[in-house]
Design a protein around this motif. Structure first.
Motif, PDB file in Angstrom:
ATOM      1  N   UNK A 138       0.833  -1.204   0.000  1.00 16.26           N
ATOM      2  CA  UNK A 138       0.000   0.000   0.000  1.00 16.26           C
ATOM      3  C   UNK A 138       0.867   1.254   0.000  1.00 16.26           C
ATOM      4  N   UNK A 139       0.403   2.239  -0.750  1.00 20.61           N
ATOM      5  CA  UNK A 139       1.126   3.486  -0.894  1.00 20.61           C
ATOM      6  C   UNK A 139       1.447   4.149   0.447  1.00 20.61           C
ATOM      7  N   UNK A 140       0.438   4.189   1.345  1.00 21.02           N
ATOM      8  CA  UNK A 140       0.582   4.894   2.616  1.00 21.02           C
ATOM      9  C   UNK A 140       1.685   4.273   3.476  1.00 21.02           C
ATOM     10  N   UNK A 141       1.809   2.939   3.413  1.00 23.81           N
ATOM     11  CA  UNK A 141       2.810   2.244   4.226  1.00 23.81           C
ATOM     12  C   UNK A 141       4.211   2.721   3.897  1.00 23.81           C
ATOM     13  N   UNK A 142       4.422   3.074   2.618  1.00 24.27           N
ATOM     14  CA  UNK A 142       5.735   3.503   2.164  1.00 24.27           C
ATOM     15  C   UNK A 142       5.941   4.989   2.431  1.00 24.27           C
ATOM     16  N   UNK A 143       4.881   5.760   2.170  1.00 22.20           N
ATOM     17  CA  UNK A 143       5.015   7.215   2.223  1.00 22.20           C
ATOM     18  C   UNK A 143       5.152   7.760   3.644  1.00 22.20           C
ATOM     19  N   UNK A 144       4.373   7.197   4.568  1.00 23.34           N
ATOM     20  CA  UNK A 144       4.414   7.745   5.926  1.00 23.34           C
ATOM     21  C   UNK A 144       5.819   7.687   6.543  1.00 23.34           C
ATOM     22  N   UNK A 145       6.492   6.519   6.521  1.00 23.32           N
ATOM     23  CA  UNK A 145       7.845   6.495   7.087  1.00 23.32           C
ATOM     24  C   UNK A 145       8.790   7.470   6.372  1.00 23.32           C
ATOM     25  N   UNK A 146       8.680   7.535   5.034  1.00 21.16           N
ATOM     26  CA  UNK A 146       9.543   8.447   4.275  1.00 21.16           C
ATOM     27  C   UNK A 146       9.342   9.890   4.731  1.00 21.16           C
ATOM     28  N   UNK A 147       8.078  10.282   4.864  1.00 20.39           N
ATOM     29  CA  UNK A 147       7.777  11.656   5.246  1.00 20.39           C
ATOM     30  C   UNK A 147       8.245  11.958   6.666  1.00 20.39           C
ATOM     31  N   UNK A 148       8.150  10.948   7.533  1.00 18.71           N
ATOM     32  CA  UNK A 148       8.597  11.170   8.911  1.00 18.71           C
ATOM     33  C   UNK A 148      10.111  11.376   8.950  1.00 18.71           C
ATOM     34  N   UNK A 149      10.841  10.570   8.162  1.00 14.31           N
ATOM     35  CA  UNK A 149      12.294  10.750   8.086  1.00 14.31           C
ATOM     36  C   UNK A 149      12.616  12.151   7.567  1.00 14.31           C
ATOM     37  N   UNK A 150      11.879  12.577   6.537  1.00 13.43           N
ATOM     38  CA  UNK A 150      12.084  13.906   5.969  1.00 13.43           C
ATOM     39  C   UNK A 150      11.842  14.983   7.034  1.00 13.43           C
ATOM     40  N   UNK A 151      10.809  14.791   7.825  1.00 16.50           N
ATOM     41  CA  UNK A 151      10.492  15.767   8.872  1.00 16.50           C
ATOM     42  C   UNK A 151      11.648  15.886   9.859  1.00 16.50           C
ATOM     43  N   UNK A 152      12.149  14.742  10.308  1.00 15.44           N
ATOM     44  CA  UNK A 152      13.246  14.773  11.274  1.00 15.44           C
ATOM     45  C   UNK A 152      14.468  15.460  10.663  1.00 15.44           C
ATOM     46  N   UNK A 153      14.757  15.149   9.402  1.00 13.93           N
ATOM     47  CA  UNK A 153      15.876  15.790   8.718  1.00 13.93           C
ATOM     48  C   UNK A 153      15.730  17.302   8.682  1.00 13.93           C
ATOM     49  N   UNK A 154      14.545  17.751   8.308  1.00 17.29           N
ATOM     50  CA  UNK A 154      14.290  19.190   8.232  1.00 17.29           C
ATOM     51  C   UNK A 154      14.371  19.835   9.609  1.00 17.29           C
ATOM     52  N   UNK A 155      13.916  19.106  10.614  1.00 17.46           N
ATOM     53  CA  UNK A 155      13.979  19.655  11.971  1.00 17.46           C
ATOM     54  C   UNK A 155      15.426  19.828  12.424  1.00 17.46           C
ATOM     55  N   UNK A 156      16.275  18.844  12.084  1.00 17.34           N
ATOM     56  CA  UNK A 156      17.693  18.966  12.430  1.00 17.34           C
ATOM     57  C   UNK A 156      18.313  20.140  11.687  1.00 17.34           C
ATOM     58  N   UNK A 157      17.932  20.291  10.410  1.00 14.97           N
ATOM     59  CA  UNK A 157      18.458  21.408   9.625  1.00 14.97           C
ATOM     60  C   UNK A 157      18.050  22.742  10.252  1.00 14.97           C
ATOM     61  N   UNK A 158      16.806  22.795  10.760  1.00 13.33           N
ATOM     62  CA  UNK A 158      16.336  24.005  11.447  1.00 13.33           C
ATOM     63  C   UNK A 158      17.246  24.354  12.619  1.00 13.33           C
ATOM     64  N   UNK A 159      17.700  23.300  13.330  1.00  8.46           N
ATOM     65  CA  UNK A 159      18.555  23.550  14.489  1.00  8.46           C
ATOM     66  C   UNK A 159      19.949  23.975  14.058  1.00  8.46           C
ATOM     67  N   UNK A 160      20.420  23.437  12.929  1.00  8.71           N
ATOM     68  CA  UNK A 160      21.809  23.654  12.533  1.00  8.71           C
ATOM     69  C   UNK A 160      22.016  24.981  11.809  1.00  8.71           C
ATOM     70  N   UNK A 161      21.062  25.387  10.964  1.00  7.18           N
ATOM     71  CA  UNK A 161      21.268  26.584  10.144  1.00  7.18           C
ATOM     72  C   UNK A 161      20.725  27.834  10.826  1.00  7.18           C
ATOM     73  N   UNK A 162      21.402  28.955  10.554  1.00 11.61           N
ATOM     74  CA  UNK A 162      20.954  30.221  11.104  1.00 11.61           C
ATOM     75  C   UNK A 162      22.063  31.221  10.956  1.00 11.61           C
ATOM     76  N   UNK A 163      21.933  32.367  11.649  1.00 10.85           N
ATOM     77  CA  UNK A 163      22.964  33.393  11.499  1.00 10.85           C
ATOM     78  C   UNK A 163      24.317  32.884  11.997  1.00 10.85           C
TER      79      UNK A 163
END
Lengths: 236, 311
Positions: free
Chosen positions: B1-26
């Protein structure tokens, strides 16, 4: 079974659509609701659904009074089919029929084995098993209408009301839908009432005719109704 | 099923973006020094808050957008379609331009404004029969409130006007820790209601007559969904200003990506995609030092145009 007892329906300040009318539609019959435009077919159907307040009298669906019931109670007694198409991108035929199980499932609509079985049966009944996984946007009007009937079947109610179910359909599809309804009434004991403007088809395919001729209501076999004064006045 | 694949992928993406939020800035902080003690104040007090806020805002607006699109069977509805942002902006305008003082500053004023709009809508909902009337009344409220805000703007001094305009541009960085707890609490309640009305959303796709025939208590469901949307979108607007187009665009991305019409899938899908997109928008806005609202508009509008042209 649908029973009307001294029912008066209408809108304030105008002549009533129905005045003190009584009749009883037995279970296991296919009944066509006919009448001129504006005679009150839709209003009567709404009254049966409990959304049109009565000015007098009482309606009973089995032992349930729709005017005094909640939507949930009504959903166990009565399912309805309308003409409009459901516009939901990516919804499959099976998912549409599954929604018919909504009154029977829990808070999150989780389906169990019995629910899947009912959905499969309903799809088979209307001859759409092979299209079950197709998206509904790709279905023809006739297929969509049969699908909406399957949804009503999945709801598993003793009474089904249909508002002009053959409205947008061509002749072969009209015949197919009507004979499907007749089959359901006779073989599953359902009480089916459908409104229509297709007099010839209604007279030839229905067990009973319910003719609204303001402010009277006549219930009879096609032959009885055809010979009535009201029918001749309305349609001849 | 599509959802089974997409949900984990999106969660990994979220964590990645959250880490980037912490790392990047002035001050750029390399990932492996992210948790060092000397960086704690920058990370915890500025970037962590912003990361949490961006995630919450993305989730809230997208879920609210899905609710409004389903409730009104209108693909172009969004969280603000019923005038929540106008209500909030009236509150803020009264505070900044009209000089009416209140508790909790701007956020309090905006919350009061959204709350008033919601009470009006709930009152109206008990009287009107269909969603379309509700929608039109919402738009009317919103225009009336807009007119009052305009009068206030016309009459106010330049410095006050500027702080009002800056609020309307949206910002994820003005939230303090105590405010964040309030925001998170409001959003949590809004999300809980959203989760428990997910079956109602599915039924509403059939239109009011059929939905009712399948056992849905329309007034109750509409009230609950209005309440949920007010908490989600009103809460976000109170603390971050009106942030446009996310709520409108994300549900469409979720539908397209998951190829589903089932709200039980679309609700979590919209929430995660919304968080991802808002985190992404915030990273871009930080890189070029631009207001978040212009980025979300530039990201969201193409999606909306696509939805219209596809028909």
């Amino acid at each position: 079974m649908i029973r009307l007892k001294d029912v008066t329906i209408g809108y304030k300040g105008t002549e009533p659509l129905l005045l003190n009318q009584s009749c009883e539609i037995p279970a296991g019959t296919l009944t066509a609701l006919i009448g001129r435009n504006g005679s009150g077919k839709s209003t009567l159907l709404r009254a049966l659904c409990g959304t049109q307040p009565l000015l007098g009298g009482e309606i009973l669906l089995g032992d349930l009074n729709p005017a005094k019931s909640t939507a949930a109670e009504l959903a166990s007694r009565l399912s309805i089919v309308t003409t409009g198409r459901v516009d939901a991108r990516h919804m499959t035929a099976r998912q549409l029929v599954e929604m018919g199980r909504a009154p029977l499932t829990g808070l999150f609509g989780r389906m169990h084995a019995g629910d899947y079985e009912a959905v499969d049966k309903a799809l088979e009944r209307v001859g759409l098993s092979s299209l079950a996984d197709r998206e509904i946007s790709g279905l023809s009007d006739g297929e969509h209408q049969r699908l909406m009937i399957a949804r009503a079947l999945a709801q598993d109610t003793p009474i089904i009301l249909l508002d002009e179910p053959t409205g947008f359909l061509d002749v072969p599809n009209r015949k197919a839908v009507t004979s499907l309804l007749k089959d359901l009434a006779h073989n599953q004991g359902k009480t089916i009432l459908y409104s229509t403007h297709e007099l010839d088809l209604a007279l030839s395919a229905s067990d009973l005719i319910l003719h609204i001729s303001r402010p009277n209501l006549m219930l009879g076999t096609p032959d009885e109704v055809k010979q009535s004064q009201a029918y001749i006045a309305d349609f001849r | 099923m599509r959802a089974r694949l997409l949900f984990p992928l999106l969660i990994v993406l979220t964590v990645g973006l959250q880490l980037a939020e912490l790392a990047f800035g002035s001050v750029a902080i390399p990932l492996r020094e992210l948790f060092d003690a000397e960086n704690a104040s920058v990370i915890v007090d500025i970037r962590l808050i912003k990361m949490v806020v961006a995630t919450l805002v993305g989730i809230s607006l997208s879920v609210s957008g899905l609710q409004m699109q389903t409730l009104f069977s209108n693909p172009l509805a969004g969280p603000y379609v019923l005038g929540l942002s106008s209500g909030a902006s009236l509150g803020v305008a009264l505070l900044l331009l009209g000089g009416v003082a209140g508790p909790m500053g701007i956020a309090g004023a905006a919350l009061c404004g959204s709350g008033v709009v919601m009470l009006l809508l709930l009152g109206v909902n008990a009287r009107v029969r269909d969603g379309m009337s509700l929608l039109i009344l919402g738009i009317m409220f919103s225009s009336a409130v807009g007119a009052i805000v305009q009068i206030l703007q016309f009459l106010s001094r330049e410095s006050a006007l500027k702080s009002y305009v800056v609020w309307t541009m949206g910002s994820l960085g003005e939230v303090t820790w105590p405010q964040l707890w309030i925001l998170a609490g409001i959003i949590l309640v809004g999300l809980l209601i959203a989760v428990f009305t997910v079956k109602d959303l599915n039924l509403m796709m059939f239109g009011p007559v059929l939905a009712r025939s399948m056992g849905l208590d329309l007034r109750r469901s509409r009230s609950l969904i209005l309440l949920s949307t007010t908490l989600l979108a009103g809460g976000v607007t109170a603390f971050c200003g009106p942030i446009g187009f996310i709520g409108l665009a994300v549900p469409h991305i979720a539908r397209g990506l998951f190829r589903s019409a089932d709200s039980r899938i679309l609700l979590p899908a919209s929430a995660i995609i919304g968080a991802d997109i808002l985190l992404g928008c915030d990273l871009i806005s930080r890189m070029f030092v631009l207001p978040i609202n212009s980025i979300t508009a530039l990201v969201g509008i193409p999606v909306v145009i696509y939805v219209i042209l596809r028909k």
